[in-house]
Design a protein around this motif. Structure first.
Motif, mmCIF file in Angstrom:
data_model
loop_
_atom_site.group_PDB
_atom_site.id
_atom_site.type_symbol
_atom_site.label_atom_id
_atom_site.label_comp_id
_atom_site.label_asym_id
_atom_site.label_seq_id
_atom_site.Cartn_x
_atom_site.Cartn_y
_atom_site.Cartn_z
ATOM 1 N N LEU A 728 -124.654 100.116 62.311
ATOM 2 C CA LEU A 728 -125.885 99.917 63.084
ATOM 3 C C LEU A 728 -126.505 98.583 62.694
ATOM 4 O O LEU A 728 -126.625 98.264 61.514
ATOM 5 C CB LEU A 728 -126.849 101.070 62.760
ATOM 6 C CG LEU A 728 -128.201 101.129 63.443
ATOM 7 C CD1 LEU A 728 -128.036 101.372 64.935
ATOM 8 C CD2 LEU A 728 -129.033 102.270 62.834
ATOM 9 N N ILE A 729 -126.894 97.801 63.693
ATOM 10 C CA ILE A 729 -127.668 96.573 63.467
ATOM 11 C C ILE A 729 -129.108 96.864 63.876
ATOM 12 O O ILE A 729 -129.367 97.352 64.978
ATOM 13 C CB ILE A 729 -127.101 95.410 64.307
ATOM 14 C CG1 ILE A 729 -125.650 95.124 63.912
ATOM 15 C CG2 ILE A 729 -127.961 94.157 64.123
ATOM 16 C CD1 ILE A 729 -124.964 94.119 64.818
ATOM 17 N N TRP A 730 -130.066 96.548 63.039
ATOM 18 C CA TRP A 730 -131.453 96.904 63.359
ATOM 19 C C TRP A 730 -132.408 96.059 62.525
ATOM 20 O O TRP A 730 -132.091 95.605 61.429
ATOM 21 C CB TRP A 730 -131.710 98.387 63.059
ATOM 22 C CG TRP A 730 -131.533 98.733 61.602
ATOM 23 C CD1 TRP A 730 -130.361 98.993 60.957
ATOM 24 C CD2 TRP A 730 -132.557 98.788 60.602
ATOM 25 N NE1 TRP A 730 -130.575 99.233 59.621
ATOM 26 C CE2 TRP A 730 -131.915 99.114 59.380
ATOM 27 C CE3 TRP A 730 -133.924 98.593 60.605
ATOM 28 C CZ2 TRP A 730 -132.620 99.248 58.188
ATOM 29 C CZ3 TRP A 730 -134.623 98.737 59.414
ATOM 30 C CH2 TRP A 730 -133.974 99.073 58.224
ATOM 31 N N GLY A 731 -133.595 95.871 63.048
ATOM 32 C CA GLY A 731 -134.727 95.322 62.321
ATOM 33 C C GLY A 731 -134.415 94.221 61.350
ATOM 34 O O GLY A 731 -133.897 93.161 61.698
ATOM 35 N N THR A 732 -134.715 94.479 60.077
ATOM 36 C CA THR A 732 -134.470 93.466 59.045
ATOM 37 C C THR A 732 -132.993 93.323 58.731
ATOM 38 O O THR A 732 -132.588 92.335 58.116
ATOM 39 C CB THR A 732 -135.231 93.853 57.757
ATOM 40 O OG1 THR A 732 -134.866 95.194 57.380
ATOM 41 C CG2 THR A 732 -136.731 93.812 57.994
ATOM 42 N N ASP A 733 -132.194 94.307 59.108
ATOM 43 C CA ASP A 733 -130.738 94.205 58.944
ATOM 44 C C ASP A 733 -130.192 93.639 60.249
ATOM 45 O O ASP A 733 -129.568 94.329 61.055
ATOM 46 C CB ASP A 733 -130.156 95.590 58.658
ATOM 47 C CG ASP A 733 -128.650 95.542 58.468
ATOM 48 O OD1 ASP A 733 -128.129 94.455 58.146
ATOM 49 O OD2 ASP A 733 -127.995 96.586 58.654
#
Length: 846
Positions: A728-733
């Motif tokens: 999963l790619i998200w927010g701060t990552d």
């Protein structure tokens, strides 16, 4: 010189005598529920030197005396034929007579009197009530100058007149008549005064230089004229002359509190199983059954009497139902309603029978029937001596009682005749020409089930342009307000009439664009529905240019709105918290005006696919989904996971709009904001309800998140057989880095598939081994905006270390994806964890 009555036995005896002179004197004077008689009410005036109850004083002058009054200025006061008369004609100036209530009057009180200006050639024509009187040269007044055709409020200060407010009846084509009695009513609240005449609100004003108006004497006055006064009343509440309080009765409490039946044995409140109704049962031997409505105040000359009426099966009698008005006796009143047995709608004058009809229509002629056991909604609209009968919002009859000038002198009520008849939703309300400003708006009071307003705009017969009507109404709970506007005037070309709904948020008395809740326009008929919270609203009906008189009907009704949760706040501090999102949750609420943002919070205990559904909206609304990464209590744009409109069209709900958001999110705490605007406005013109549903499905991701640099990249090892991972790619990552090693020249295929959102991908070979990914080290074409069903890149690879960099392909994206890396199209072996390689093997692969 005034006599002072405070704590005086003479005053108590005098007042008690006034109150014992007959029941006619008591009409219009409110009795306290604490007292069994007016004598007892009055006697409370003088009980103590502490808190003093408001006085209840009335003088009818029927005994030929006015012994509680003292005159100031002209002594030309006398009691003649039951009226208190003053003559200051011939230029004698002000004639004032007052009663001393100093120390007894509360800050808020009311007073009234019947005032008649007697015509005499060469004299002034006027009459006033005075209050806060200190002397003949210092007092306040409210009344009329018939010669100027004006209603006025003002004050005399050191002998000089200062007029505060006036209404000129020339502008409406009306006349203040001489030799005609007007019941003038004053309502004083602090330093504010409201003037009402014969039950019609005339004007209101504030004495800015005074904080309260109860310090001086109260009484009567004329100026250079001859004036007669009668039935002078002072109390905390005086009904005579005051605008009557609208009556609305649905009998839901099992009582008919506002009704007095003339034959109580014929009347009862009956529960039908679905509703409570007021039922009349009369017989051939005693056919007439009337019940009269108790009115608080003076019934307006223009009013609407409404009810839902049903005639029940009655084999031994008739089938009928009526609304009655101008009731004097059981054999003298007016009626409007139906005779189902004759299939007729009728308006007439009851004089012991139905022979004196002024209008009737027989539905036999149109092939329609008046059915028994069917409810009909009747509205009787009385304007002066004219009567309209409307049935289920359609006018069926019109007539005039030519021998009468007005039809408000008697009482109003309901009637059955030798029938079993049910009445429900009975109401009485005033019709008055609505003003064109907030201060002069026609007050509709609390909106019950429904109300119909008949009025007109344009140029009337006196050439006065009336372009705007404003109405005030109150909703006691959040409601879906239905507004229907119909133009009743036939014209070619057909003009356009408009209506707008406002809430005066800032209470500045101006209807401003940001306070607009809804608008419609009509050439014949149109409707809107607006979801509104409890509060006070203004409806503006207007035309844009002068035209001939346009008659219109405005129909208003409301359906209460009930929500499953309290109103969510606008900030994360006041957010409504769903807690840990294990099971699906729902909530319903509304957005409106000043409440333009609702905030919710929830927590994910593991990475999940979150589904957010919005339905049952009346308009497009917006959503923003955040994770407060930095825990600073502020929802920053950098923390957005979703931002945009949330309906896609179709679906159900009042407005037929619905929408769905799906986001793959990691473990954490999230905030969802539902907005009526894209820019977090503190107020908007959008009013809508909504139904929110939130659910989650766990997703499988790598136990250790891929890094975001070459040094922390997820190591896939030497690619000898296919490797498959999901994450999963998200927010701060915001990026995932993968590293793999090729031990001999081969063909490599990199594939992305099963993505929830677009993913961008770039493949590099670290040629110089410096750990820095340079543009010149790119291999093949990048993946850009890739989404399901995915895409593959194949390339010839020689020995070396390679990197795959994956980022979100869209703003605020949180894509879930699968990555597959293989050579020579071998079978796929999923990479489940780092345990597939030992630390030594990982080192050797590099």
């Amino acid at each position: 010189m005034h006599r002072f009555f405070r704590y005086s036995r003479q005053f108590k005896t005098s007042l008690s005598a006034r109150f014992s002179k007959g029941t006619a004197k008591r009409r219009g004077l409110r009795q306290s529920h604490q007292c069994s008689s007016l004598d007892q009410l009055e006697s409370r005036l003088l009980l103590s030197a502490g808190t003093v109850d408001p006085p209840a004083y009335q003088e009818t002058f029927n005994d030929g005396l006015a012994q509680d009054f003292e005159t100031q200025g002209s002594p030309s006061w006398s009691v003649n034929s039951g009226a208190y008369t003053v003559d200051t004609s011939g230029g004698l100036g002000w004639g004032i007579s007052t009663v001393d209530f100093r120390g007894f009057l509360p800050v808020n009180y009311e007073m009234s009197a019947q005032v008649t200006s007697v015509f005499k050639s060469g004299s002034w024509l006027d009459g006033f009530l005075v209050f806060d009187t200190e002397s003949a040269n210092n007092f306040k007044y409210a009344g009329f100058y018939a010669g100027q055709n004006q209603w006025v409020v003002g004050e005399i200060v050191d002998g000089k007149e200062h007029r505060l407010a006036e209404v000129d009846w020339d502008s409406s084509g009306r006349d203040i008549q001489t030799n005609t009695s007007y019941t003038i009513h004053l309502s004083i609240t602090g330093n504010r005064l409201e003037l009402t005449v014969n039950g019609e609100a005339i004007l209101a004003t504030t004495f800015e230089n005074s904080s309260q108006l109860n310090q001086g004497y109260v009484g009567l006055a004329t100026r250079n004229g001859i004036t007669r006064f009668d039935n002078f009343t002072v109390s905390d509440e005086v009904l005579s002359g005051r605008s009557f309080i609208p009556v609305r009765e649905s009998f839901e409490d099992g009582f008919a509190n506002n009704f007095t039946p003339t034959s109580p044995e014929f009347w009862s409140v009956v529960n039908t199983g679905t509703d409570s109704v007021y039922q009349s049962i009369s017989s051939p031997s005693q056919p007439l059954s009337t019940s009269l409505i108790e009115i608080s105040g003076t019934l307006s000359e223009n009013f609407v009497l409404s009810a839902s009426i049903k005639s029940l099966y009655n084999p031994s009698g008739a089938y009928d139902g009526f609304l009655i008005f101008d009731y004097e006796t059981e054999t003298n009143f007016k009626y409007a309603g139906f005779l189902a047995g004759q299939n007729q709608w009728v308006i007439g004058h009851f004089r012991g029978g139905f022979g004196s009809r002024i209008a009737e229509v027989d539905w036999d002629n149109s092939g329609k029937t008046i059915d028994i056991n069917r409810e009909y909604k009747l509205d009787v609209i009385v304007t002066g001596n004219q009567v309209k009968l409307r049935v289920d919002d359609d006018q069926v009859l019109f007539g005039s009682f030519l021998s009468e000038s007005v039809l408000n002198q008697g009482r109003v009520g309901v009637m059955g005749y030798n029938a079993r008849t049910e009445f429900d939703k009975v109401s009485v309300s005033a019709i008055s020409d609505a003003g064109d400003e907030v201060e002069t708006a026609s007050d509709l009071g609390v909106l019950g089930d429904s109300i119909v307003i008949d009025d007109s705009l344009g140029e009337g017969s006196f050439g006065q342009a009336d372009l705007v009507d404003i109405y005030r109404l109150e909703l006691v709970i959040a409601s879906n307000l239905h507004m229907h506007l119909r133009l009743n005037t036939a014209s070619n070309p057909i003009p356009v009439i408009y209506a707008r709904i406002y809430e005066d948020f800032n209470h500045n008395g101006a209807l401003e664009s940001f306070e607009l809740a809804g608008t419609l326009n009509s050439q014949i008929t149109s409707s809107i529905d607006e979801a509104l919270p409890a509060g006070q609203y203004f409806i503006e009906v207007y035309i844009v240019a002068t035209t001939d008189e346009l008659n219109y009907s405005l129909y208003l009704s409301q359906d209460p709105l009930f929500f499953s949760i309290p109103d969510p706040g606008a900030s994360i501090v006041s957010a409504y918290d769903f807690g840990v999102l294990d099971l699906a949750v729902q909530a319903d609420n509304m957005l409106w005006g000043l409440d333009a943002v609702d905030t919710y919070s929830f927590e994910l205990s593991s990475p999940s696919n979150v589904s957010i559904s919005i339905s049952e909206t009346q308009t497009a609304i917006y959503a923003r989904l955040y994770e407060d990464f930095n825990q600073n209590g502020v929802l920053d744009n950098s923390e957005l996971a979703f931002n945009g409109q949330i309906y896609t069209g179709g679906g159900g709900g009042i407005g037929g709009l619905s929408g769905l958001i799906e986001e793959h999110l990691p473990k954490g705490r999230y905030f969802l904001q539902i907005l009526s605007s894209t820019n977090f406005a503190s107020h908007t013109n959008v009013n809508t309800t909504y139904l929110l549903a939130v659910s989650q499905t766990p997703v499988v991701v790598l136990p250790t998140d891929p890094g975001s640099t070459t040094g922390t990249a997820r190591n896939l090892g030497t690619i000898s057989s296919p490797v498959d991972v999901g994450d999963l790619i998200w927010g701060t990552d915001a990026s995932d880095y993968y590293r793999f090693h090729i031990s001999s020249s081969t063909q490599v295929t990199v594939s992305l598939y099963d993505m929830s959102e677009a993913v961008d991908g770039i493949i590099y070979k670290d040629v110089n081994g410096n750990g820095v990914l340079e543009y010149a080290e790119r291999v093949g074409f990048p993946f850009l905006g890739t989404i399901d069903p995915g895409a593959s890149r194949s390339f010839n690879a020689d020995v070396g270390v390679y990197f795959i960099v994956l980022t979100s392909g869209s703003l605020y994206g949180n894509p879930y994806y699968h990555l597959n890396v293989s050579q020579n199209l071998a079978s796929t072996i999923p990479l489940l964890s780092d345990s597939l390689f030992s630390e030594e093997e990982l080192f050797d692969l590099i």
